[in-house]
Scaffold this motif. Structure first.
Motif, PDB file in Angstrom:
ATOM      1  N   GLN A  31       0.918  -0.929   0.028  1.00 50.92           N
ATOM      2  CA  GLN A  31       0.161   0.090  -0.027  1.00 50.92           C
ATOM      3  C   GLN A  31       0.927   1.408   0.151  1.00 50.92           C
ATOM      4  OE1 GLN A  31      -3.089   0.749   2.443  1.00 50.92           O
ATOM      5  NE2 GLN A  31      -4.063  -1.402   3.221  1.00 50.92           N
ATOM      6  N   VAL A  32       0.845   2.238  -0.722  1.00 45.21           N
ATOM      7  CA  VAL A  32       1.277   3.219  -0.012  1.00 45.21           C
ATOM      8  C   VAL A  32       0.677   4.438   1.226  1.00 45.21           C
ATOM      9  CG1 VAL A  32       1.810   5.563  -0.620  1.00 45.21           C
ATOM     10  CG2 VAL A  32       1.235   3.948  -2.750  1.00 45.21           C
ATOM     11  N   THR A  33       1.597   3.989   2.155  1.00 45.28           N
ATOM     12  CA  THR A  33       1.127   5.510   2.845  1.00 45.28           C
ATOM     13  C   THR A  33       2.321   6.726   3.549  1.00 45.28           C
ATOM     14  OG1 THR A  33       1.561   2.990   4.714  1.00 45.28           O
ATOM     15  CG2 THR A  33       2.334   4.837   5.735  1.00 45.28           C
ATOM     16  N   ALA A  34       1.613   7.824   3.326  1.00 48.07           N
ATOM     17  CA  ALA A  34       1.690   8.678   3.135  1.00 48.07           C
ATOM     18  C   ALA A  34       2.060   9.399   5.500  1.00 48.07           C
ATOM     19  CB  ALA A  34       1.008  10.102   2.454  1.00 48.07           C
ATOM     20  N   GLU A 187       3.679  10.754  -9.668  1.00 48.24           N
ATOM     21  CA  GLU A 187       2.130   9.888  -8.887  1.00 48.24           C
ATOM     22  C   GLU A 187       1.265   8.713  -9.689  1.00 48.24           C
ATOM     23  OE1 GLU A 187      -0.687  13.350  -8.063  1.00 48.24           O
ATOM     24  OE2 GLU A 187       0.490  14.174  -6.912  1.00 48.24           O
ATOM     25  N   ARG A 194       1.664  -0.074  -6.879  1.00 44.94           N
ATOM     26  CA  ARG A 194       1.410  -0.417  -5.238  1.00 44.94           C
ATOM     27  C   ARG A 194       1.848  -1.140  -4.924  1.00 44.94           C
ATOM     28  NH1 ARG A 194      -4.230   3.350  -4.604  1.00 44.94           N
ATOM     29  NH2 ARG A 194      -4.473   1.788  -6.114  1.00 44.94           N
ATOM     30  N   VAL A 200       6.282   4.123   1.062  1.00 44.56           N
ATOM     31  CA  VAL A 200       6.022   5.126   2.475  1.00 44.56           C
ATOM     32  C   VAL A 200       6.523   6.772   1.765  1.00 44.56           C
ATOM     33  CG1 VAL A 200       7.128   5.542   4.878  1.00 44.56           C
ATOM     34  CG2 VAL A 200       7.293   3.437   3.907  1.00 44.56           C
ATOM     35  N   ALA A 209      -0.808  13.592  -1.052  1.00 41.12           N
ATOM     36  CA  ALA A 209      -1.319  12.171  -0.022  1.00 41.12           C
ATOM     37  C   ALA A 209      -2.394  11.617  -0.219  1.00 41.12           C
ATOM     38  CB  ALA A 209      -1.112  12.776   1.748  1.00 41.12           C
ATOM     39  N   SER A 213      -2.257   8.182  -1.392  1.00 41.79           N
ATOM     40  CA  SER A 213      -1.832   7.164  -0.355  1.00 41.79           C
ATOM     41  C   SER A 213      -3.117   6.296  -0.234  1.00 41.79           C
ATOM     42  CB  SER A 213      -1.141   7.751   0.886  1.00 41.79           C
ATOM     43  OG  SER A 213      -1.689   8.680   1.619  1.00 41.79           O
ATOM     44  N   THR A 216      -2.157   6.882   6.287  1.00 45.40           N
ATOM     45  CA  THR A 216      -1.593   8.827   6.091  1.00 45.40           C
ATOM     46  C   THR A 216      -1.236   8.462   7.844  1.00 45.40           C
ATOM     47  OG1 THR A 216      -2.940   9.494   4.646  1.00 45.40           O
ATOM     48  CG2 THR A 216      -1.879  11.387   6.471  1.00 45.40           C
ATOM     49  N   THR A 230      -6.843   6.815   4.606  1.00 46.44           N
ATOM     50  CA  THR A 230      -6.398   8.185   4.154  1.00 46.44           C
ATOM     51  C   THR A 230      -7.546   8.890   4.238  1.00 46.44           C
ATOM     52  OG1 THR A 230      -4.318   8.029   3.230  1.00 46.44           O
ATOM     53  CG2 THR A 230      -5.616   9.763   1.999  1.00 46.44           C
TER      54      THR A 230
END
Ligand code: ATP
Ligand code: MG
Length: 251
Positions: A31-34, A187, A194, A200, A209, A213, A216, A230
């Protein structure tokens, strides 16, 4: 939620300055974590603890645990070289080596012992495709990386990081030195990556974000105030300090 990074009671000191305070955090896999928060709140510091880049800053002291894939990366038996292979990093300023495009991407695999030309060719192509740069550079791989535009250089740095097949990609404000079109490209790239990688990213741009993401994390003065999905963090924050920050009342 399966987490790949598990941080427990982490404290970090620069000499006597207490920069991270009792941080607990789980980062979900693929996953994408911001990381968001005002300047100086510790976002980059925490990011750097994830591949031990802080080791290079004299006077840094760490207490607590950072587990990646179930292993404490500050344990005695950990080899920093192989940790950095597992956890790649992209910085604010694109920093390609003053070498050819090809040699930039082949650098990591060569360092880790890949010698065969056909294997290197394949890794270079695959990584440049993954970073959405292949079509723009495939006809002049021997050209200097420094001849590329800033946005292309940043995608090259992403390709260089991907070439050693990391599990995790850390991005510290990786688009803040880029123009809007290059930013959008990165982006989109992050969205594509992802499914394969845990990402991260530190960003000052709350819209970014929100766009990019799934999770967050909001920091203030070395403390994690809130970590949430998020959508939830931006729509119904639990802590009034998060609400003040995302609604632009400070920072
Ligand atoms: N090498 C260092 N030596 C001493 N103090 C440092 C060092 N790096 C960072 N700090 C301090 O630690 C705190 C957190 O810094 P950090 O760079 O992690 O913040 P940040 O959230 O990434 O900020 P920014 O958004 O401005 O990049 C700040 O007070 C900073 O001054
Ligand atoms: Mg920073």
């Amino acid at each position: 939620m399966k987490s790949i990074i598990d941080i427990e009671k982490l404290d970090l000191y620069y000499e006597s300055f207490h920069a991270l305070k009792n941080v607990d955090l789980q980062v979900p896999e693929k996953q994408v974590t911001a990381f968001i928060g005002p300047s100086g709140c510790g976002k980059s510091t925490l990011l750097r603890t994830l591949n031990r880049m802080n080791d290079m800053i004299p006077g840094t002291r760490i207490e607590g645990k950072v587990n990646i894939g179930g292993k404490n990366i500050y344990g005695d038996e950990v080899e920093v070289e192989s940790l950095r292979k597992q956890v790649g990093m992209v910085f604010q300023q694109p920093n390609p080596f003053p070498k050819s495009i090809y040699d930039n991407v082949a650098y990591g695999p060569r360092l880790h012992g890949v010698r065969s030309k056909s294997e290197l060719d394949e890794l270079v192509e695959q990584s440049l495709r993954q970073s959405a740069l292949w079509d723009e550079v495939k006809d002049f791989l021997k050209k200097s990386a420094l001849s590329l535009s800033g946005g292309q250089q940043q995608r090259l740095c992403i390709a260089r990081a991907l070439a050693v097949h990391p599990d995790i990609l850390l991005m510290d404000e990786a688009t803040s030195a880029l123009d809007p079109v290059s930013t959008l490209k990165i982006e989109e790239l992050v969205q594509e990556l992802r499914s394969k990688y845990t990402i991260v990213m530190v960003t000052h741009n709350m819209h970014q974000a929100a766009r990019v993401s799934g999770r967050t994390v909001f920091f203030l003065n070395g403390v994690i105030v809130e970590a949430a999905d998020t959508e939830q963090l931006f729509s119904t924050p639990k802590d009034s300090r998060t609400e003040d920050y995302i609604s632009g009342r400070f920072g």
